[in-house]
Motif scaffolding. Structure first.
Motif, PDB file in Angstrom:
ATOM      1  N   HIS A   1     -46.246  57.075 -97.970  1.00  0.00           N
ATOM      2  CA  HIS A   1     -46.916  56.209 -96.990  1.00  0.00           C
ATOM      3  C   HIS A   1     -48.049  56.977 -96.302  1.00  0.00           C
ATOM      4  O   HIS A   1     -47.789  57.888 -95.523  1.00  0.00           O
ATOM      5  CB  HIS A   1     -45.930  55.713 -95.932  1.00  0.00           C
ATOM      6  N   PRO A   2     -49.316  56.609 -96.563  1.00  0.00           N
ATOM      7  CA  PRO A   2     -50.447  57.312 -95.931  1.00  0.00           C
ATOM      8  C   PRO A   2     -50.612  56.919 -94.457  1.00  0.00           C
ATOM      9  O   PRO A   2     -50.429  55.751 -94.092  1.00  0.00           O
ATOM     10  CB  PRO A   2     -51.666  56.846 -96.726  1.00  0.00           C
ATOM     11  N   TRP A   3     -50.996  57.893 -93.655  1.00  0.00           N
ATOM     12  CA  TRP A   3     -51.265  57.692 -92.227  1.00  0.00           C
ATOM     13  C   TRP A   3     -52.628  58.286 -91.880  1.00  0.00           C
ATOM     14  O   TRP A   3     -52.956  59.401 -92.303  1.00  0.00           O
ATOM     15  CB  TRP A   3     -50.201  58.384 -91.374  1.00  0.00           C
ATOM     16  N   LEU A   4     -53.401  57.539 -91.119  1.00  0.00           N
ATOM     17  CA  LEU A   4     -54.657  58.002 -90.542  1.00  0.00           C
ATOM     18  C   LEU A   4     -54.506  57.931 -89.031  1.00  0.00           C
ATOM     19  O   LEU A   4     -53.691  57.156 -88.514  1.00  0.00           O
ATOM     20  CB  LEU A   4     -55.822  57.104 -90.971  1.00  0.00           C
TER      21      LEU A   4
ATOM     22  N   ASN B   1     -52.846  67.755 -88.660  1.00  0.00           N
ATOM     23  CA  ASN B   1     -52.549  69.072 -89.255  1.00  0.00           C
ATOM     24  C   ASN B   1     -53.761  69.604 -90.015  1.00  0.00           C
ATOM     25  O   ASN B   1     -53.649  70.177 -91.094  1.00  0.00           O
ATOM     26  CB  ASN B   1     -51.314  69.018 -90.154  1.00  0.00           C
ATOM     27  N   GLY B   2     -54.955  69.369 -89.445  1.00  0.00           N
ATOM     28  CA  GLY B   2     -56.195  69.879 -90.014  1.00  0.00           C
ATOM     29  C   GLY B   2     -56.782  69.042 -91.141  1.00  0.00           C
ATOM     30  O   GLY B   2     -57.803  69.405 -91.705  1.00  0.00           O
ATOM     31  N   ASN B   3     -56.154  67.927 -91.484  1.00  0.00           N
ATOM     32  CA  ASN B   3     -56.624  67.063 -92.570  1.00  0.00           C
ATOM     33  C   ASN B   3     -56.998  65.690 -92.037  1.00  0.00           C
ATOM     34  O   ASN B   3     -56.626  65.324 -90.927  1.00  0.00           O
ATOM     35  CB  ASN B   3     -55.532  66.916 -93.632  1.00  0.00           C
ATOM     36  N   GLU B   4     -57.678  64.904 -92.873  1.00  0.00           N
ATOM     37  CA  GLU B   4     -58.085  63.573 -92.432  1.00  0.00           C
ATOM     38  C   GLU B   4     -56.992  62.534 -92.608  1.00  0.00           C
ATOM     39  O   GLU B   4     -57.074  61.436 -92.067  1.00  0.00           O
ATOM     40  CB  GLU B   4     -59.358  63.119 -93.130  1.00  0.00           C
ATOM     41  N   MET B   5     -55.938  62.879 -93.374  1.00  0.00           N
ATOM     42  CA  MET B   5     -54.886  61.915 -93.668  1.00  0.00           C
ATOM     43  C   MET B   5     -53.582  62.684 -93.874  1.00  0.00           C
ATOM     44  O   MET B   5     -53.579  63.830 -94.292  1.00  0.00           O
ATOM     45  CB  MET B   5     -55.258  61.154 -94.944  1.00  0.00           C
ATOM     46  N   PHE B   6     -52.468  62.014 -93.573  1.00  0.00           N
ATOM     47  CA  PHE B   6     -51.151  62.590 -93.841  1.00  0.00           C
ATOM     48  C   PHE B   6     -50.398  61.645 -94.758  1.00  0.00           C
ATOM     49  O   PHE B   6     -50.329  60.440 -94.501  1.00  0.00           O
ATOM     50  CB  PHE B   6     -50.357  62.781 -92.544  1.00  0.00           C
TER      51      PHE B   6
ATOM     52  N   LYS C   1     -64.316  51.905 -93.528  1.00  0.00           N
ATOM     53  CA  LYS C   1     -65.306  52.735 -94.239  1.00  0.00           C
ATOM     54  C   LYS C   1     -64.691  54.067 -94.665  1.00  0.00           C
ATOM     55  O   LYS C   1     -64.924  54.530 -95.777  1.00  0.00           O
ATOM     56  CB  LYS C   1     -66.530  52.982 -93.347  1.00  0.00           C
ATOM     57  N   ASP C   2     -63.903  54.667 -93.773  1.00  0.00           N
ATOM     58  CA  ASP C   2     -63.271  55.939 -94.116  1.00  0.00           C
ATOM     59  C   ASP C   2     -62.264  55.768 -95.250  1.00  0.00           C
ATOM     60  O   ASP C   2     -62.164  56.612 -96.138  1.00  0.00           O
ATOM     61  CB  ASP C   2     -62.600  56.559 -92.897  1.00  0.00           C
ATOM     62  N   MET C   3     -61.523  54.653 -95.248  1.00  0.00           N
ATOM     63  CA  MET C   3     -60.569  54.400 -96.326  1.00  0.00           C
ATOM     64  C   MET C   3     -61.288  54.254 -97.660  1.00  0.00           C
ATOM     65  O   MET C   3     -60.816  54.766 -98.681  1.00  0.00           O
ATOM     66  CB  MET C   3     -59.735  53.156 -96.014  1.00  0.00           C
ATOM     67  N   LYS C   4     -62.434  53.577 -97.673  1.00  0.00           N
ATOM     68  CA  LYS C   4     -63.204  53.431 -98.912  1.00  0.00           C
ATOM     69  C   LYS C   4     -63.691  54.791 -99.399  1.00  0.00           C
ATOM     70  O   LYS C   4     -63.643  55.094-100.598  1.00  0.00           O
ATOM     71  CB  LYS C   4     -64.385  52.490 -98.700  1.00  0.00           C
ATOM     72  N   ARG C   5     -64.154  55.641 -98.476  1.00  0.00           N
ATOM     73  CA  ARG C   5     -64.635  56.971 -98.839  1.00  0.00           C
ATOM     74  C   ARG C   5     -63.490  57.820 -99.410  1.00  0.00           C
ATOM     75  O   ARG C   5     -63.636  58.475-100.441  1.00  0.00           O
ATOM     76  CB  ARG C   5     -65.257  57.658 -97.617  1.00  0.00           C
ATOM     77  N   ILE C   6     -62.325  57.764 -98.768  1.00  0.00           N
ATOM     78  CA  ILE C   6     -61.161  58.519 -99.245  1.00  0.00           C
ATOM     79  C   ILE C   6     -60.749  58.015-100.631  1.00  0.00           C
ATOM     80  O   ILE C   6     -60.452  58.804-101.524  1.00  0.00           O
ATOM     81  CB  ILE C   6     -59.991  58.415 -98.237  1.00  0.00           C
TER      82      ILE C   6
ATOM     83  N   MET D   1     -60.461  59.996-104.133  1.00  0.00           N
ATOM     84  CA  MET D   1     -59.235  60.001-104.937  1.00  0.00           C
ATOM     85  C   MET D   1     -59.538  59.592-106.374  1.00  0.00           C
ATOM     86  O   MET D   1     -59.028  60.209-107.313  1.00  0.00           O
ATOM     87  CB  MET D   1     -58.197  59.041-104.323  1.00  0.00           C
ATOM     88  N   ALA D   2     -60.356  58.559-106.551  1.00  0.00           N
ATOM     89  CA  ALA D   2     -60.728  58.095-107.895  1.00  0.00           C
ATOM     90  C   ALA D   2     -61.477  59.193-108.646  1.00  0.00           C
ATOM     91  O   ALA D   2     -61.245  59.411-109.843  1.00  0.00           O
ATOM     92  CB  ALA D   2     -61.563  56.823-107.808  1.00  0.00           C
ATOM     93  N   GLN D   3     -62.371  59.888-107.970  1.00  0.00           N
ATOM     94  CA  GLN D   3     -63.125  60.978-108.589  1.00  0.00           C
ATOM     95  C   GLN D   3     -62.185  62.101-109.021  1.00  0.00           C
ATOM     96  O   GLN D   3     -62.314  62.631-110.124  1.00  0.00           O
ATOM     97  CB  GLN D   3     -64.194  61.512-107.620  1.00  0.00           C
ATOM     98  N   GLN D   4     -61.222  62.450-108.167  1.00  0.00           N
ATOM     99  CA  GLN D   4     -60.258  63.494-108.521  1.00  0.00           C
ATOM    100  C   GLN D   4     -59.427  63.091-109.733  1.00  0.00           C
ATOM    101  O   GLN D   4     -59.196  63.901-110.638  1.00  0.00           O
ATOM    102  CB  GLN D   4     -59.349  63.807-107.331  1.00  0.00           C
ATOM    103  N   LEU D   5     -58.979  61.824-109.773  1.00  0.00           N
ATOM    104  CA  LEU D   5     -58.212  61.340-110.922  1.00  0.00           C
ATOM    105  C   LEU D   5     -59.049  61.403-112.195  1.00  0.00           C
ATOM    106  O   LEU D   5     -58.555  61.817-113.251  1.00  0.00           O
ATOM    107  CB  LEU D   5     -57.735  59.903-110.682  1.00  0.00           C
ATOM    108  N   HIS D   6     -60.298  60.994-112.093  1.00  0.00           N
ATOM    109  CA  HIS D   6     -61.204  61.030-113.241  1.00  0.00           C
ATOM    110  C   HIS D   6     -61.363  62.464-113.752  1.00  0.00           C
ATOM    111  O   HIS D   6     -61.284  62.718-114.961  1.00  0.00           O
ATOM    112  CB  HIS D   6     -62.556  60.428-112.843  1.00  0.00           C
TER     113      HIS D   6
END
Length: 179
Positions: free
Chosen positions: A71-74, A87-92, A152-157, A161-166
């Motif tokens: 479960h993602p949290w922002l 914890n220093g990140n944009e998402m948990f 907007k931030d969710m779309k960027r994240i 994620m899609a780029q990393q998977l690719h």
């Protein structure tokens, strides 16, 4: 104490977004600790990839939460919708390791660029209808009018994620080809 409800996974209305909760099989116990000077709005990303805001946290307070692995949290400034760090990140996103012990999530101000910090200050001091009256570069007028938003931030994240998977798929297929 707020708890994440177990949400049934409904039939998709279209392709599901990458950034979303996947299951409610494995619980995770966390404590949200607001270490920022802001009122914080925790946001859970549901099974359809939509943001679900939770009750705000005052500065210096905490809240015990039962959530689930995947479960993602922002976390956002409740007043400005600026993103905050967890914890220093944009998402948990809880992992299986978070199932066995209580995890402290320290919510803090992120490190902003000088430009971002200046835009924040101007947004607090100048009414939006007066942005274009400021004698500054036109691109800064546009930046001022482009307010922060969780969507907007969710779309960027999700794009990242899609780029990393690719990239992972390409690396894997390259290993298969050369292996």
């Amino acid at each position: 104490t707020l708890r994440c409800a177990v949400m049934p996974q409904e039939a998709p209305e279209g392709p599901l977004p990458l950034l979303r909760s996947l299951s409610s099989d494995t619980p995770a116990n966390v404590i949200f600790c607001n270490r920022s000077p802001c009122v914080v709005r925790p946001i859970w990303i549901n099974f359809k990839g939509r943001p679900q805001p939770y009750d705000s946290l005052q500065p210096g307070t905490g809240r015990r939460m039962k959530t689930f692995v995947t479960h993602p949290w922002l976390f956002r400034d409740a007043e400005t919708d600026e993103p905050l760090a967890v914890n220093g990140n944009e998402m948990f996103v809880p992992t299986a390791a978070h199932n066995t012990r209580m995890v402290l999530l320290h919510i803090t101000l992120p490190v902003f660029t000088l430009k971002e910090r200046c835009l924040q200050a101007i947004r607090r001091l100048v009414r939006p209808e007066d942005f274009r009256k400021l004698e500054i570069a036109r691109c800064l007028h546009e930046d001022l009018e482009d307010h922060p938003s969780v969507e907007k931030d969710m779309k960027r994240i999700a794009r990242r994620m899609a780029q990393q998977l690719h990239e992972e798929r390409e690396a894997s297929s390259h290993r298969d080809w050369t292996g």
